[in-house]
Scaffold this motif. Structure first.
Motif, short mmCIF file in Angstrom:
data_model
loop_
_atom_site.label_atom_id
_atom_site.label_comp_id
_atom_site.label_asym_id
_atom_site.label_seq_id
_atom_site.Cartn_x
_atom_site.Cartn_y
_atom_site.Cartn_z
N PHE A 1 -15.40 49.72 94.71
CA PHE A 1 -15.56 49.74 96.09
C PHE A 1 -15.52 51.24 96.78
N ILE A 2 -16.18 51.27 97.85
CA ILE A 2 -16.36 52.69 98.73
C ILE A 2 -15.47 52.46 100.11
N LYS A 3 -15.08 53.54 100.50
CA LYS A 3 -14.32 53.49 101.74
C LYS A 3 -15.12 54.13 102.65
N HIS B 1 -13.79 42.89 102.00
CA HIS B 1 -12.83 42.17 101.40
C HIS B 1 -11.94 41.47 102.47
N TYR B 2 -10.59 41.88 102.11
CA TYR B 2 -9.56 41.20 102.70
C TYR B 2 -9.51 41.42 104.37
N ILE B 3 -9.09 40.65 105.17
CA ILE B 3 -8.64 40.84 106.46
C ILE B 3 -7.22 40.79 106.48
N LEU C 1 0.28 48.51 110.48
CA LEU C 1 0.13 48.92 109.28
C LEU C 1 -1.28 49.74 109.37
N HIS C 2 -1.17 51.20 109.56
CA HIS C 2 -2.39 51.84 109.70
C HIS C 2 -3.45 51.69 108.53
N PHE D 1 -8.28 49.69 105.73
CA PHE D 1 -9.21 49.19 104.45
C PHE D 1 -10.00 48.05 105.08
N THR D 2 -9.22 47.14 106.16
CA THR D 2 -9.68 45.91 106.54
C THR D 2 -11.29 46.21 107.10
#
Length: 373
Positions: free
Chosen positions: A298-300, A324-326, A343-344, A349-350
């Motif tokens: 994965f990449i951010k 991916h996840y919400i 939850l920053h 990541f969401t």
């Protein structure tokens, strides 16, 4: 078209399924179930393993085993699949969500102690992308506050954690219980399928009973009791021999599958390094205490706009990449039950995490070239 995932077949799956059918024993807990369970117990040193129809089932068994009841609190990461939470919510638990690390979706273990109350019953670390959580910290907290640890190792087959003691331990062998997945998106597959790992001996006998619909049927077939009956709660958690036969063909090829997947992962990591730096994109971070099992690359991205652009540009080249996840804490079902903490890192990541195709038969160089273009 390059899909995000393509299930890999070793060539022996249908042969073993046919063998299982011909044997006349296809309902579960037969030859192939035993072979698979023995494989995991021998190779990874798990004390007891039980194949299940899914990782979700394994987590639900874990929730029963540790005695989750109405009002108990269970700490899990918000950045995870819904099954991690559902297994405990079904037993009446309140979910307390932990934020992710700034540089990885795994739970930030430095925040956990502040989340523990007199109602806390368990911590459920999720080894995202097969990368280990900080298990020393988690197990120390569990010991200090008398909590259970259930490892959600759905993505973590053949990945390891090296703790402060310097000992390299397989993920799934550290907590009291663990759950694995053999869904078609995982490294080793059975279509659907999962496994409960029991590392705490106090749970071994009861796990088998819960697995067999609350009966002592397994003890009966081993000749330990002269008849079997209903002795506890349980459900039909064990898979058919057809699923186990398919899985056995995969397990026989574990080393080869892992070798190829890691090669693809390494190609992404090395060849995208300069591109990522120029575009302010973060590549996967692997802590020193964890190995990489090649489950996911994965990449951010810098922001959601950049991620959408990359998805669309790859799609135009017939390559499928996916986010991916919400965040579960902001999901329609749980948003009113969440305690309101922001939850920053999880939310980041969401919005920014993007998964690139990774499967055994992938032409990884083509995807890399498309990205660089």
């Amino acid at each position: 078209m390059i899909p995000f995932n393509k299930p890999y077949l070793t060539g022996k799956e249908t042969e073993y399924i046919t063998d299982a059918v011909i044997s006349g024993k296809i309902s579960g807990n037969g030859k192939y179930t035993q072979k698979c369970q023995q494989f995991f117990e021998t190779k990874f040193g798990f004390k007891k393993t039980l194949l299940t129809t899914s990782c979700t089932d394994a987590l639900e068994m874990a929730a029963i085993l540790i005695g989750i009841k109405e009002g108990d609190e269970v700490i899990i990461p918000s950045y995870t699949f819904v099954s991690t939470a559902n297994a405990f919510v079904l037993r009446g638990a309140k979910i307390i969500f932990a934020d992710s690390l700034p540089n990885h979706p795994n739970m930030d273990c430095s925040t956990l102690e502040a989340l523990i109350t007199s109602k806390t019953k368990a911590i459920v670390p999720v080894h995202y992308a097969g990368v280990a959580c900080d298990m020393d910290t988690i197990m120390e907290l569990a010991k200090k506050y008398n909590l259970f640890v259930v490892e959600d190792a759905a993505q973590a087959i053949d990945s390891y954690y090296t703790g402060k003691d310097g000992i390299k331990k397989p993920l799934g062998s550290i907590g009291h219980l663990a759950a694995f997945s053999f869904h078609e998106t995982k490294n080793i597959i059975a279509g659907e399928g999962g496994m409960l790992v029991v590392n705490d001996e106090q749970f071994i006998n009861r796990a088998e009973i819960i697995w067999e619909k609350g009966t002592n049927r397994s003890s009966f077939f081993r000749g330990e009791v002269d008849k079997y009956g209903w002795v506890d709660i349980g459900s039909s958690f064990l898979p058919s021999e057809i699923i186990a036969a398919f899985l056995w063909a995969q397990l026989e090829n574990l080393e080869n599958i892992q070798k190829i997947r890691k090669q693809h992962w390494d190609a992404y990591q090395s060849q995208l390094l300069s591109w990522a730096k120029v575009n302010e994109i973060e590549l996967p971070f692997i802590p020193e205490y964890s190995t990489n099992n090649g489950h996911m690359f994965f990449i951010k991205c810098k922001n959601i706009t950049q991620r959408t652009q990359i998805i669309n540009k790859l799609k135009a080249k017939n390559t499928h990449s996916v986010f991916h996840y919400i965040s579960l804490h902001s999901s329609p079902y749980y948003i009113e039950k969440h305690d309101g903490r922001i939850l920053h890192n999880t939310d980041n990541f969401t919005d920014t995490l993007l998964r690139l195709p990774l499967f055994y038969e992938l032409d990884v160089q083509t995807v890399i070239n498309q990205i660089l273009e």
